[in-house]
Design an enzyme around this catalytic site. Structure first.
Site, mmCIF file in Angstrom:
data_model
loop_
_atom_site.group_PDB
_atom_site.id
_atom_site.type_symbol
_atom_site.label_atom_id
_atom_site.label_comp_id
_atom_site.label_asym_id
_atom_site.label_seq_id
_atom_site.Cartn_x
_atom_site.Cartn_y
_atom_site.Cartn_z
ATOM 1 N N ASP A 248 0.732 -1.151 -0.145
ATOM 2 C CA ASP A 248 -0.067 0.119 0.039
ATOM 3 C C ASP A 248 0.932 1.284 0.129
ATOM 4 O O ASP A 248 2.107 1.219 0.356
ATOM 5 C CB ASP A 248 -1.031 0.001 1.341
ATOM 6 C CG ASP A 248 -2.028 1.292 1.391
ATOM 7 O OD1 ASP A 248 -2.530 1.565 0.422
ATOM 8 O OD2 ASP A 248 -2.036 2.104 2.161
ATOM 9 N N SER A 249 0.423 2.399 -0.250
ATOM 10 C CA SER A 249 1.057 3.665 -0.198
ATOM 11 C C SER A 249 1.378 4.053 1.117
ATOM 12 O O SER A 249 2.521 4.885 1.132
ATOM 13 C CB SER A 249 0.164 4.848 -0.771
ATOM 14 O OG SER A 249 -1.161 4.929 0.181
ATOM 15 N N TYR B 281 -0.856 8.660 -1.961
ATOM 16 C CA TYR B 281 -1.004 8.612 -3.519
ATOM 17 C C TYR B 281 -2.124 9.234 -4.316
ATOM 18 O O TYR B 281 -1.684 9.644 -5.359
ATOM 19 C CB TYR B 281 -0.763 7.183 -3.973
ATOM 20 C CG TYR B 281 0.542 6.371 -3.933
ATOM 21 C CD1 TYR B 281 1.647 6.786 -3.197
ATOM 22 C CD2 TYR B 281 0.474 5.033 -4.111
ATOM 23 C CE1 TYR B 281 2.740 5.927 -3.137
ATOM 24 C CE2 TYR B 281 1.650 4.231 -4.216
ATOM 25 C CZ TYR B 281 2.686 4.892 -3.548
ATOM 26 O OH TYR B 281 3.871 3.931 -3.546
ATOM 27 N N GLY B 282 -3.079 9.326 -3.420
ATOM 28 C CA GLY B 282 -4.450 9.810 -4.102
ATOM 29 C C GLY B 282 -4.340 11.059 -4.919
ATOM 30 O O GLY B 282 -5.297 10.763 -5.809
ATOM 31 N N CYS C 165 -4.388 -1.588 -2.045
ATOM 32 C CA CYS C 165 -4.254 0.026 -2.363
ATOM 33 C C CYS C 165 -5.072 -0.105 -3.632
ATOM 34 O O CYS C 165 -4.912 -0.429 -4.826
ATOM 35 C CB CYS C 165 -2.978 0.473 -2.614
ATOM 36 S SG CYS C 165 -2.912 2.082 -2.994
ATOM 37 N N ASN C 166 -6.222 0.805 -3.619
ATOM 38 C CA ASN C 166 -7.247 0.810 -4.663
ATOM 39 C C ASN C 166 -6.441 1.673 -5.565
ATOM 40 O O ASN C 166 -6.819 1.737 -6.944
ATOM 41 C CB ASN C 166 -8.549 1.651 -4.081
ATOM 42 C CG ASN C 166 -9.367 0.486 -3.241
ATOM 43 O OD1 ASN C 166 -10.365 -0.050 -3.585
ATOM 44 N ND2 ASN C 166 -9.008 0.670 -2.000
ATOM 45 N N THR C 167 -5.958 2.822 -5.137
ATOM 46 C CA THR C 167 -5.414 3.601 -6.110
ATOM 47 C C THR C 167 -4.354 3.092 -6.913
ATOM 48 O O THR C 167 -4.400 3.194 -8.250
ATOM 49 C CB THR C 167 -4.874 4.952 -5.302
ATOM 50 O OG1 THR C 167 -5.692 5.282 -4.304
ATOM 51 C CG2 THR C 167 -4.230 5.839 -6.024
ATOM 52 N N CYS D 216 -11.030 3.024 -0.646
ATOM 53 C CA CYS D 216 -9.731 3.162 -0.093
ATOM 54 C C CYS D 216 -9.388 2.491 1.185
ATOM 55 O O CYS D 216 -10.284 2.410 2.107
ATOM 56 C CB CYS D 216 -9.439 4.673 0.058
ATOM 57 S SG CYS D 216 -7.669 5.115 0.964
ATOM 58 N N HIS E 184 -7.265 2.900 3.232
ATOM 59 C CA HIS E 184 -7.087 3.715 4.753
ATOM 60 C C HIS E 184 -8.582 3.794 5.451
ATOM 61 O O HIS E 184 -8.681 3.871 6.735
ATOM 62 C CB HIS E 184 -6.643 4.921 4.300
ATOM 63 C CG HIS E 184 -4.961 4.969 4.226
ATOM 64 N ND1 HIS E 184 -4.363 4.702 2.789
ATOM 65 C CD2 HIS E 184 -4.064 5.226 4.945
ATOM 66 C CE1 HIS E 184 -3.125 4.777 2.980
ATOM 67 N NE2 HIS E 184 -2.928 5.179 4.266
#
Ligand code: DGL
Length: 256
Positions: free
Chosen positions: A11-12, A43-44, A74-76, A185, A187
């Site tokens: 993940d970020s 990252y978003g 991480c979806n992004t 997301c 998070h």
């Protein structure tokens, strides 16, 4: 490559730990190597090029450490990089994360579904396609969880400021009639308690993707014959270029 090699979870920052926790709970024999790019989080709001480059770098590090499978928690990163990664490393098993729009759309009673995610995820083709696919079944309100990632990175989930930030984003969605809130997301599940407090008595369900992703990981472990041995003692490793203090914070976030 041994089946006892770790699953890489990326993940970020600390968000993917919400997925890590579910993986650990359901797959008690699997070693997990978590990489949180805390030095470059969030990252978003970054460009596609940056997210792609950072994700590829992280994945290469995890592969060099012998990961047998990579979960993009991480979806992004998934929205930007999963296609590229699958094409570049055809022999590697990648599991990506997407906002759980389908279960929300299929279960909504009001016909209005809210999706919270980062700007980069919401502007990606993946999300555009998914929302088009379900556009005739429900109205989708896609909104950025402004400030949420920073709150989780700074361990401030239990502060009045966190509740204010959540209220500012969530209240208008409920007022607009949304009865499903999709956490798109990784998070955001760390703010689930706060979100549910803001929702209060109203009939609104909060949905995230971690259980579905875990099932997908299990399915792929079985399909590829990659499960760790039953007597394997799992190891949990945490890595980041953000430094030792950040690594300790990641461990603490999952109670280690
Ligand atoms: N946790 C990430 C996600 O699932 C991104 C957070 C960020 O770095 O902006 O989209």
């Amino acid at each position: 490559m041994s089946n006892n090699n770790p699953i890489g979870v990326f993940d970020s920052g600390m968000g993917g730990l919400s997925v890590w926790k579910v993986l650990r709970e359901h797959l008690p024999h699997e070693s997990l190597l978590y990489f949180g790019d805390g030095a470059r989080c969030p990252y978003g709001a970054r460009t596609r090029e940056e997210v792609l480059r950072f994700t590829v770098e992280a994945v290469e590090k995890m592969l060099a450490q012998g990961c047998k499978m990579i979960v993009l928690a991480c979806n992004t990163a998934t929205a930007v990089a999963v296609k590229h990664l699958r094409a570049t490393y055809p022999d590697v098993v990648f599991v990506g994360l997407e906002p759980a729009v389908k279960p929300a759309v299929l279960s909504t009673e009001s016909g209005i579904v809210a999706v919270l995610a980062t700007r980069r995820s919401l502007e990606g083709d993946l999300f555009r396609q998914t929302s088009q696919q379900y556009a005739d079944r429900a109205k989708i309100l896609a909104v950025v969880g402004e400030g949420f990632v920073e709150i989780v990175e700074q361990n401030e989930e239990h502060t009045p400021e966190a509740e204010q930030a959540v209220r500012r984003v969530v209240e208008p969605l409920i007022e607009a009639g949304a009865d499903r809130i999709v956490l798109g997301c990784t998070h955001y599940p760390f703010l689930r308690e706060v979100i549910e407090r803001v929702v209060g008595e109203r009939r609104v369900e909060v949905i995230d993707s971690s259980e579905a992703v875990e099932r997908r990981v299990e399915y792929l472990l079985d399909e590829r014959g990659l499960r760790a041995d039953e007597d394997h003692l799992p190891q949990y490793e945490f890595a980041s270029e953000a430094g030792e203090e950040y690594i300790s914070k990641m461990r603490a976030k999952v109670g280690l």
